[in-house]
Design a protein around this motif. Structure first.
Motif, short mmCIF file in Angstrom:
data_model
loop_
_atom_site.label_atom_id
_atom_site.label_comp_id
_atom_site.label_asym_id
_atom_site.label_seq_id
_atom_site.Cartn_x
_atom_site.Cartn_y
_atom_site.Cartn_z
N LEU A 230 0.84 -1.20 0.00
CA LEU A 230 0.00 0.00 0.00
C LEU A 230 0.88 1.25 0.00
O LEU A 230 1.83 1.35 0.77
N VAL A 231 0.55 2.19 -0.87
CA VAL A 231 1.33 3.41 -1.01
C VAL A 231 0.37 4.61 -1.07
O VAL A 231 -0.85 4.43 -1.17
N GLU A 232 0.91 5.81 -1.02
CA GLU A 232 0.10 7.00 -1.20
C GLU A 232 -0.46 7.02 -2.63
O GLU A 232 0.21 6.56 -3.57
N PRO A 233 -1.69 7.53 -2.81
CA PRO A 233 -2.32 7.47 -4.15
C PRO A 233 -1.45 8.04 -5.26
O PRO A 233 -1.38 7.47 -6.35
N GLU A 234 -0.75 9.16 -4.98
CA GLU A 234 0.04 9.78 -6.03
C GLU A 234 1.31 8.99 -6.36
O GLU A 234 1.98 9.26 -7.37
N LYS A 235 1.63 7.97 -5.55
CA LYS A 235 2.85 7.19 -5.77
C LYS A 235 2.59 5.81 -6.38
O LYS A 235 3.53 5.02 -6.55
N VAL A 236 1.34 5.51 -6.69
CA VAL A 236 1.01 4.17 -7.18
C VAL A 236 1.80 3.82 -8.44
O VAL A 236 2.41 2.74 -8.54
N VAL A 237 1.83 4.71 -9.41
CA VAL A 237 2.49 4.41 -10.67
C VAL A 237 4.00 4.29 -10.50
O VAL A 237 4.62 3.32 -10.97
N THR A 238 4.63 5.24 -9.82
CA THR A 238 6.09 5.19 -9.67
C THR A 238 6.52 3.96 -8.86
O THR A 238 7.51 3.32 -9.21
N GLU A 239 5.79 3.63 -7.80
CA GLU A 239 6.15 2.45 -6.99
C GLU A 239 5.95 1.16 -7.79
O GLU A 239 6.76 0.23 -7.69
N ALA A 240 4.89 1.11 -8.57
CA ALA A 240 4.64 -0.09 -9.37
C ALA A 240 5.73 -0.27 -10.43
O ALA A 240 6.25 -1.38 -10.62
N GLU A 241 6.11 0.80 -11.10
CA GLU A 241 7.13 0.69 -12.14
C GLU A 241 8.50 0.35 -11.55
O GLU A 241 9.26 -0.42 -12.16
N LEU A 242 8.79 0.89 -10.37
CA LEU A 242 10.06 0.55 -9.72
C LEU A 242 10.10 -0.93 -9.37
O LEU A 242 11.11 -1.61 -9.61
N SER A 257 -7.91 8.66 -10.70
CA SER A 257 -7.15 9.87 -11.04
C SER A 257 -6.06 9.59 -12.08
O SER A 257 -5.54 10.52 -12.70
N PHE A 258 -5.69 8.30 -12.27
CA PHE A 258 -4.69 7.93 -13.28
C PHE A 258 -5.33 7.33 -14.52
O PHE A 258 -4.66 6.66 -15.31
N LEU A 268 -2.83 -4.67 -15.01
CA LEU A 268 -3.42 -3.43 -14.54
C LEU A 268 -4.93 -3.59 -14.40
O LEU A 268 -5.58 -4.17 -15.27
N VAL A 269 -5.47 -3.10 -13.27
CA VAL A 269 -6.92 -3.01 -13.10
C VAL A 269 -7.26 -1.55 -12.86
O VAL A 269 -6.80 -0.95 -11.88
N ALA A 270 -8.03 -0.96 -13.77
CA ALA A 270 -8.47 0.43 -13.61
C ALA A 270 -9.67 0.45 -12.68
O ALA A 270 -10.71 -0.17 -12.97
N LEU A 271 -9.53 1.11 -11.55
CA LEU A 271 -10.59 1.10 -10.53
C LEU A 271 -11.75 2.00 -10.95
O LEU A 271 -11.55 3.06 -11.56
N PRO A 272 -12.97 1.60 -10.60
CA PRO A 272 -14.14 2.43 -10.91
C PRO A 272 -14.15 3.69 -10.04
O PRO A 272 -13.52 3.74 -8.98
N GLY A 273 -14.91 4.67 -10.48
CA GLY A 273 -14.96 5.93 -9.75
C GLY A 273 -15.83 5.89 -8.51
O GLY A 273 -15.61 6.66 -7.58
N SER A 274 -16.81 4.99 -8.45
CA SER A 274 -17.71 4.95 -7.29
C SER A 274 -17.23 3.92 -6.27
O SER A 274 -16.73 2.86 -6.63
N LEU A 296 3.19 -9.36 -6.87
CA LEU A 296 3.10 -8.18 -6.02
C LEU A 296 2.00 -7.27 -6.57
O LEU A 296 1.90 -7.09 -7.80
N ILE A 297 1.15 -6.77 -5.68
CA ILE A 297 0.05 -5.88 -6.06
C ILE A 297 0.27 -4.54 -5.36
O ILE A 297 0.44 -4.48 -4.14
N VAL A 298 0.28 -3.47 -6.15
CA VAL A 298 0.44 -2.12 -5.60
C VAL A 298 -0.93 -1.44 -5.62
O VAL A 298 -1.62 -1.42 -6.65
N ALA A 299 -1.30 -0.88 -4.47
CA ALA A 299 -2.60 -0.23 -4.34
C ALA A 299 -2.49 0.93 -3.37
O ALA A 299 -1.53 1.04 -2.60
N ALA A 300 -3.48 1.79 -3.41
CA ALA A 300 -3.58 2.91 -2.47
C ALA A 300 -4.87 2.77 -1.66
O ALA A 300 -5.87 2.24 -2.16
#
Length: 325
Positions: A230-242, A257-258, A268-274, A296-300
């Protein structure tokens, strides 16, 4: 309602004979047994690999039957039952004599709820008693929200699978302790804290620990095979790519937001807005990433309000301490 009357009557017969039935509820599929049969209840623990000290929830057909299963019903419990049953809320009360200690993990309290699913309620009516039913999966793993999930995980260990279609809530019930003068939430779930507070008229605590053991609060629970980070929402992409660059097969639960972002990851699973849709799909998303070979699964964590509190609780448990390989 996909199950036929014949299927429901067959399932009721299996329960009367001491067997195990996987049944749909609005939250997740449960592994059901006759709540008054200690031997059948013990089979649930054996089948799931569940510690016998971990209590089960007794499902009943109607709020009017609550007095049959508990010692007393405080005013707050009656109020909550009148407002939220049938529905994804469980009440913890003093155990009545009909409930064997095998179903309560040896405790003098019992967790009870009325499910809001036509197949579950039809089964309870046909059976004519209470059904203990934790989630129909191996202990600690991802809860099932379709009959196929149950069959894939438990197979022939279940005597009968009653197919009621996909679950509409997708996360387990909210557990409310009403054994004290002031109720508290022991497990966030399908009924939100805000809705409970609106009915009761006062704030509810959500303690991280409790003197009352309840289902679903083991340190590691709801966990896929892949490790959850689990990471901060704004770090999901960078942590996943690392992590992907370091050699992991990374799955990403990508926040709205991404949306549309290109992510260098295995899956990749794009999460729904609701939050309703997120809760409904959460366990399916985790299963999908397992099936696609992620390690490994990265999520916020979502904002912990409304159903976001229940989703955050499940992700925190999924990312919790894992047993040694």
């Amino acid at each position: 309602m996909t199950a036929s009357t014949h299927d429901i009557e067959k399932a009721a017969g299996v329960l009367r004979a001491g067997g195990l039935v996987a049944l749909p509820t609005e939250t997740v599929y449960g592994l059901g047994a006759n709540a008054e049969d200690p031997v059948a209840v013990a089979r649930i623990f054996q089948t799931k690999g569940r510690p016998p000290s971990h209590p089960l929830i007794v499902h009943i057909a109607d709020a009017e039957h609550l007095d049959d299963w508990v010692e007393t019903v405080p005013a707050a419990a009656r109020l909550l039952a009148d407002h939220f049953w049938p529905g994804p809320m469980t009440l913890v009360l003093r155990r009545g004599r009909r409930v064997p200690l095998e179903a309560t993990g040896g405790l003098e309290t019992v967790a009870v709820r009325v499910p809001d699913h036509p197949v579950a309620r039809a089964l309870l009516t046909a059976f004519g008693g209470g059904i203990t039913a934790p989630s129909a999966n191996r202990f600690g793993s991802v809860s099932p929200t379709t009959a196929d999930h149950v069959r894939a995980e438990l197979g022939d260990a279940v005597d009968f699978v009653l197919d009621g279609g996909p679950c509409q809530v997708g996360v387990e019930s909210t557990i409310v302790d009403v054994t004290n003068e002031t109720p508290s939430i022991l497990r966030p779930g399908g009924v939100t804290r805000e809705d409970l507070e609106a009915v009761l008229g006062f704030p509810l605590a959500v303690p991280s620990t409790s003197r009352v053991r309840v289902p679903g609060q083991h340190p590691s629970h709801y966990a896929p095979r892949a490790r959850v980070v689990l990471v901060e929402p704004e770090k999901v992409v960078t942590e996943a790519e690392l992590a992907q660059e370091l050699g992991h097969q990374v799955g990403v639960l990508l926040p709205p937001s991404f949306a549309g972002a290109t992510v260098k990851a295995h899956a990749l699973v794009a999460l729904p807005g609701s939050m309703d849709a997120y809760a409904r799909g959460l366990y399916g998303f985790l299963r999908e990433l397992d099936e696609r070979g992620c390690d490994l699964i990265v999520a916020a964590l979502p904002v912990e309000e409304g159903l976001g509190l229940a989703i955050a609780n499940r992700l925190l448990r999924a990312a919790g301490p894992r047993p040694p390989a």
